[in-house]
Design a protein around this motif. Structure first.
Motif, mmCIF file in Angstrom:
data_model
loop_
_atom_site.group_PDB
_atom_site.id
_atom_site.type_symbol
_atom_site.label_atom_id
_atom_site.label_comp_id
_atom_site.label_asym_id
_atom_site.label_seq_id
_atom_site.Cartn_x
_atom_site.Cartn_y
_atom_site.Cartn_z
ATOM 1 N N LEU A 53 18.311 10.457 38.139
ATOM 2 C CA LEU A 53 17.405 9.788 39.078
ATOM 3 C C LEU A 53 16.449 8.896 38.309
ATOM 4 O O LEU A 53 15.998 9.246 37.213
ATOM 5 N N VAL A 54 16.137 7.765 38.908
ATOM 6 C CA VAL A 54 15.254 6.785 38.271
ATOM 7 C C VAL A 54 13.915 6.774 39.005
ATOM 8 O O VAL A 54 13.876 6.719 40.243
ATOM 9 N N LEU A 55 12.835 6.803 38.228
ATOM 10 C CA LEU A 55 11.491 6.663 38.784
ATOM 11 C C LEU A 55 10.943 5.302 38.382
ATOM 12 O O LEU A 55 11.005 4.904 37.210
ATOM 13 N N ASP A 56 10.408 4.602 39.371
ATOM 14 C CA ASP A 56 9.850 3.274 39.128
ATOM 15 C C ASP A 56 8.598 3.116 39.985
ATOM 16 O O ASP A 56 8.679 3.117 41.221
ATOM 17 N N LEU A 57 7.432 3.060 39.302
ATOM 18 C CA LEU A 57 6.150 2.941 39.995
ATOM 19 C C LEU A 57 5.969 4.041 41.044
ATOM 20 O O LEU A 57 5.497 3.810 42.153
ATOM 21 N N GLY A 58 6.378 5.257 40.657
ATOM 22 C CA GLY A 58 6.183 6.401 41.531
ATOM 23 C C GLY A 58 7.259 6.617 42.568
ATOM 24 O O GLY A 58 7.245 7.641 43.253
ATOM 25 N N ARG A 59 8.208 5.695 42.716
ATOM 26 C CA ARG A 59 9.282 5.845 43.703
ATOM 27 C C ARG A 59 10.545 6.333 43.006
ATOM 28 O O ARG A 59 10.864 5.912 41.890
ATOM 29 N N MET A 60 11.275 7.209 43.673
ATOM 30 C CA MET A 60 12.458 7.833 43.089
ATOM 31 C C MET A 60 13.711 7.343 43.803
ATOM 32 O O MET A 60 13.741 7.248 45.029
ATOM 33 N N ARG A 61 14.761 7.027 43.005
ATOM 34 C CA ARG A 61 16.045 6.593 43.582
ATOM 35 C C ARG A 61 17.170 7.058 42.668
ATOM 36 O O ARG A 61 16.962 7.288 41.466
ATOM 37 N N PRO A 62 18.381 7.204 43.201
ATOM 38 C CA PRO A 62 19.519 7.563 42.345
ATOM 39 C C PRO A 62 19.823 6.441 41.361
ATOM 40 O O PRO A 62 19.667 5.252 41.671
ATOM 41 N N ASP A 107 12.990 33.454 31.115
ATOM 42 C CA ASP A 107 14.189 33.613 31.956
ATOM 43 C C ASP A 107 13.889 33.368 33.436
ATOM 44 O O ASP A 107 14.136 34.222 34.297
ATOM 45 N N ARG A 108 13.355 32.191 33.750
ATOM 46 C CA ARG A 108 13.060 31.817 35.136
ATOM 47 C C ARG A 108 14.285 31.146 35.772
ATOM 48 O O ARG A 108 15.260 30.793 35.105
ATOM 49 N N ASP A 109 14.211 30.934 37.075
ATOM 50 C CA ASP A 109 15.325 30.315 37.796
ATOM 51 C C ASP A 109 15.410 28.810 37.562
ATOM 52 O O ASP A 109 16.493 28.230 37.690
ATOM 53 N N CYS A 110 14.268 28.198 37.268
ATOM 54 C CA CYS A 110 14.223 26.743 37.115
ATOM 55 C C CYS A 110 13.559 26.377 35.787
ATOM 56 O O CYS A 110 12.554 26.991 35.404
ATOM 57 N N TYR A 111 14.111 25.343 35.138
ATOM 58 C CA TYR A 111 13.568 24.895 33.858
ATOM 59 C C TYR A 111 13.243 23.405 33.934
ATOM 60 O O TYR A 111 14.040 22.603 34.426
ATOM 61 N N LEU A 112 12.041 23.067 33.432
ATOM 62 C CA LEU A 112 11.610 21.682 33.368
ATOM 63 C C LEU A 112 11.349 21.321 31.910
ATOM 64 O O LEU A 112 10.627 22.043 31.207
ATOM 65 N N PHE A 113 11.928 20.203 31.476
ATOM 66 C CA PHE A 113 11.732 19.733 30.102
ATOM 67 C C PHE A 113 11.307 18.263 30.141
ATOM 68 O O PHE A 113 12.050 17.420 30.630
ATOM 69 N N ASP A 114 10.087 18.001 29.651
ATOM 70 C CA ASP A 114 9.549 16.642 29.666
ATOM 71 C C ASP A 114 9.652 16.062 28.256
ATOM 72 O O ASP A 114 8.833 16.363 27.381
ATOM 73 N N GLU A 115 10.681 15.258 28.041
ATOM 74 C CA GLU A 115 10.919 14.607 26.738
ATOM 75 C C GLU A 115 11.001 15.642 25.609
ATOM 76 O O GLU A 115 10.474 15.425 24.523
ATOM 77 N N THR A 134 14.136 12.276 30.222
ATOM 78 C CA THR A 134 14.781 11.848 28.986
ATOM 79 C C THR A 134 14.925 10.332 28.930
ATOM 80 O O THR A 134 14.995 9.660 29.959
ATOM 81 N N HIS A 135 14.964 9.836 27.702
ATOM 82 C CA HIS A 135 15.293 8.424 27.448
ATOM 83 C C HIS A 135 16.585 8.309 26.633
ATOM 84 O O HIS A 135 16.972 7.197 26.257
ATOM 85 N N ASP A 136 17.245 9.449 26.357
ATOM 86 C CA ASP A 136 18.430 9.441 25.499
ATOM 87 C C ASP A 136 19.657 9.021 26.309
ATOM 88 O O ASP A 136 20.394 9.868 26.829
ATOM 89 N N ASP A 137 19.893 7.722 26.401
ATOM 90 C CA ASP A 137 20.991 7.249 27.240
ATOM 91 C C ASP A 137 22.359 7.671 26.723
ATOM 92 O O ASP A 137 23.315 7.767 27.496
ATOM 93 N N ARG A 138 22.471 7.988 25.442
ATOM 94 C CA ARG A 138 23.776 8.416 24.914
ATOM 95 C C ARG A 138 24.171 9.795 25.437
ATOM 96 O O ARG A 138 25.335 10.198 25.334
ATOM 97 N N TYR A 139 23.199 10.555 25.998
ATOM 98 C CA TYR A 139 23.477 11.893 26.530
ATOM 99 C C TYR A 139 23.426 11.935 28.056
ATOM 100 O O TYR A 139 23.439 13.022 28.645
ATOM 101 N N GLY A 165 10.576 4.071 32.925
ATOM 102 C CA GLY A 165 9.668 3.573 31.904
ATOM 103 C C GLY A 165 8.374 4.365 31.851
ATOM 104 O O GLY A 165 8.094 5.218 32.697
ATOM 105 N N ASN A 166 7.593 4.054 30.825
ATOM 106 C CA ASN A 166 6.285 4.699 30.709
ATOM 107 C C ASN A 166 5.411 4.328 31.898
ATOM 108 O O ASN A 166 5.356 3.170 32.312
ATOM 109 N N GLY A 167 4.720 5.341 32.444
ATOM 110 C CA GLY A 167 3.854 5.085 33.584
ATOM 111 C C GLY A 167 4.580 5.008 34.906
ATOM 112 O O GLY A 167 3.979 4.645 35.925
ATOM 113 N N SER A 168 5.846 5.372 34.910
ATOM 114 C CA SER A 168 6.614 5.299 36.157
ATOM 115 C C SER A 168 6.405 6.525 37.045
ATOM 116 O O SER A 168 6.836 6.533 38.199
ATOM 117 N N GLY A 169 5.750 7.581 36.502
ATOM 118 C CA GLY A 169 5.465 8.753 37.316
ATOM 119 C C GLY A 169 6.363 9.940 37.059
ATOM 120 O O GLY A 169 6.415 10.859 37.883
#
Length: 544
Positions: A531-540, A478-486, A518-523, A370-374
């Motif tokens: 991975l899910v983030l919730d209040l700054g904590r990460m879990r599968p 052409d970097r080794d790692c790509y980050l896409f935020d929404e 992402t928030h696109d659950d259909r994809y 969710g929003n603000g989850s980190g």
């Protein structure tokens, strides 16, 4: 204090040279006054002046004219070089500082100091340089008076010293008031920015619009009050300087003659020289406000530099020579990562972590929450833009330290939610125009954007189109790692499908590490892990 500090940052030989020429101009000026007194005395006594005195006058005038012009030019060049070096030094520290340190400074503070203050200083210093000559002229005039009469020298110099001390005390009060004005200006710039940045929101909500304007009115009123206070103090200081000048004239006219009995030409020379002192004293008092403004402005600049130095200390700040040391990595391990957002009083307002994360080549990882989850904070921690307060990052088992953090950042190309798009392909000057054009066509921008001379023809695009242009830049890097935020949030269904079903699989096939918020659950089926983030904590994420 800060003006002296700026001047001392340059080569000592250049500074000494400028001071020497300025001293010569002041000496020639005082010598001219002495010669004028001599010629006036001869005329009063009916003695011929002769060609030698005329030749000496012309020679002194030429020395004064040339030295005066050279001193102003050389001193101005010296000061402007110091200011230019200061701007470059600040810009260099800004580009190397820790991201969190820049966020704490705020855009208003950076703009007010780097843009406004240095521009104001560049315009002010030529006037200060010219007034600097008045100091030397005043000193040589006092020495000239001392050669005529030590008692007169003591009286005039003592009176000037007392007056300048009183003026200096009032100037200190004015300086403190000007510091307050700068703080109000920075707050006003921050508040004013909301009008442009939040224009759509305030036009849709009249209450929000009125509340914002009411807040800005309060900030502007605070600035007005502070500026008026500075004006009042300046008027008081100006009145004091005017009264001092008339008092000095009174001392010269009524007090000095008491030390001489009968007729003597010396008193007239002393009176003339003392009256000539009014010019330098007037120049110094008139320019004092500019000096205060310059000193206060430089104080803000040097304090900003100190805060940037602290930001560099947080980021390691070390020059790295091997920026490609991690290229071709197999994987990244993040262990026990924790990062705290803190209030001004040190209280933790939000904590990300502790969490662990393993990333492997040819893997697509989705971050959801969710929003603000980190999520955005986690992305900045993953790529090294934020330095974790605890935990460790390893690349193929090698710990990332302060001295190798920039080499670690070089692994990543990212399109953040708050991305900035450069019109010129900085760092990609050798990009193949044909490939850029092909990517522009693929992103559906051929009718909007052209690429020529290393630049995109326009950035006047919708948010989704700008994100597609940012994707082009990321692919070219052409970097080794790509980050896409929404990234897909502002795309239509067609380009959203291209992102998940074409672009991400292509990056995976090329062995890239991809992390996408992402928030696109259909994809969600398009990733290897979620991975899910919730209040700054990460879990599968739980299997669907």
């Amino acid at each position: 204090m800060y003006v002296r500090r700026l001047l001392q940052t340059g080569p000592a030989d250049a500074l000494r040279g400028a001071l020497l020429v300025t001293c010569l101009a002041g000496l020639a000026n005082a010598a001219l006054i002495g010669l004028i007194n001599e010629v006036a005395e001869r005329a009063a006594l009916g003695r011929p002046t002769g060609g030698k005195l005329l030749a000496l006058y012309i020679l002194l005038f030429l020395v004064f004219y040339i030295a005066n012009r050279a001193s102003v030019q050389e001193a101005n060049r010296y000061v402007q070089r110091r200011l230019g070096d200061l701007r470059l030094r600040l810009a260099d520290k800004i580009r190397r500082a820790d991201l969190r340190a820049l966020e704490r400074l705020g855009q208003g503070e950076l703009y007010a100091v780097v843009a406004q203050e240095t521009a104001q200083l560049a315009q002010t210093f030529p006037l200060l340089v010219s007034a600097g000559q008045s100091v030397f002229l005043l000193l040589f005039l006092l020495l000239y008076i001392a050669t005529l009469s030590l008692i007169s020298f003591a009286v005039v110099a003592g009176f000037i010293a007392v007056g300048l001390y009183g003026f200096w005390r009032r100037r200190q009060v004015l300086s403190r008031a000007m510091v307050e004005v700068h703080d109000h200006e920075a707050r006003m710039l921050d508040s004013l920015g909301h009008y442009a940045e939040g224009f759509q929101e305030i036009r849709l909500n009249a209450d929000k619009n009125d509340a914002l304007h009411q807040h800005f009115t309060g900030v502007a009123e605070g600035l007005r009050t502070a500026v008026v206070g500075v004006g009042d103090k300046w008027v008081g200081m100006l009145q004091f300087s005017n009264a001092f000048l008339y008092a000095l004239v009174g001392v010269v006219i009524f007090v000095l003659p008491l030390f001489f009995s009968g007729y003597t030409g010396v008193i007239y020379k002393i009176v003339a020289a003392a009256i000539f002192c009014l010019g330098p004293v007037t120049a110094l008092t008139a320019v004092s406000r500019l000096y205060d403004r310059a000193d206060v402005g430089l104080g803000h600049v040097f304090r900003l530099e100190q805060r940037l130095n602290e930001g560099l200390a947080e980021s390691g700040g070390e020059a790295e020579t091997d920026l490609a040391r991690y290229r071709g990595l197999s994987g990244i391990e993040l262990r026990g990562i924790r990062f705290d957002y803190r209030e001004a009083d040190g209280a933790v307002s939000f904590r990300s972590g502790p969490w662990d994360l393993d990333l492997r080549r040819g893997e697509i990882v989705f971050l959801v929450g969710g929003n603000g989850s980190g999520k955005s904070t986690a992305m900045k921690l993953i790529c090294g833009l934020y330095t974790p307060d605890a935990g460790e990052i390893r690349v193929d088992g090698e710990p990332v330290a302060a001295g190798t953090r920039q080499a670690y950042r070089e692994l990543f190309s990212a399109v953040f939610a708050d991305f900035h798009l450069f019109q010129r392909l900085h760092g990609l000057e050798d990009a193949d125009p044909a490939r850029v054009d092909a990517l522009i066509r693929r992103m559906g921008l051929a009718e909007k954007v052209r690429f020529a001379d290393g630049c995109f023809s326009t950035l006047e695009l919708s948010t989704g189109q700008r994100k597609r242009l940012a994707m082009i830049v990321a692919l070219l890097e052409d970097r080794d790692c790509y980050l896409f935020d929404e990234w897909a949030a502002d795309q239509d269904a067609h380009f959203r499908d291209i992102f998940y079903r074409e672009l991400l699989p292509e990056l995976k096939a090329r062995g890239k590490i991809v992390v996408a918020v992402t928030h696109d659950d259909r994809y969600w089926s398009c990733c290897d892990r979620r991975l899910v983030l919730d209040l700054g904590r990460m879990r599968p994420a739980e299997a669907r």
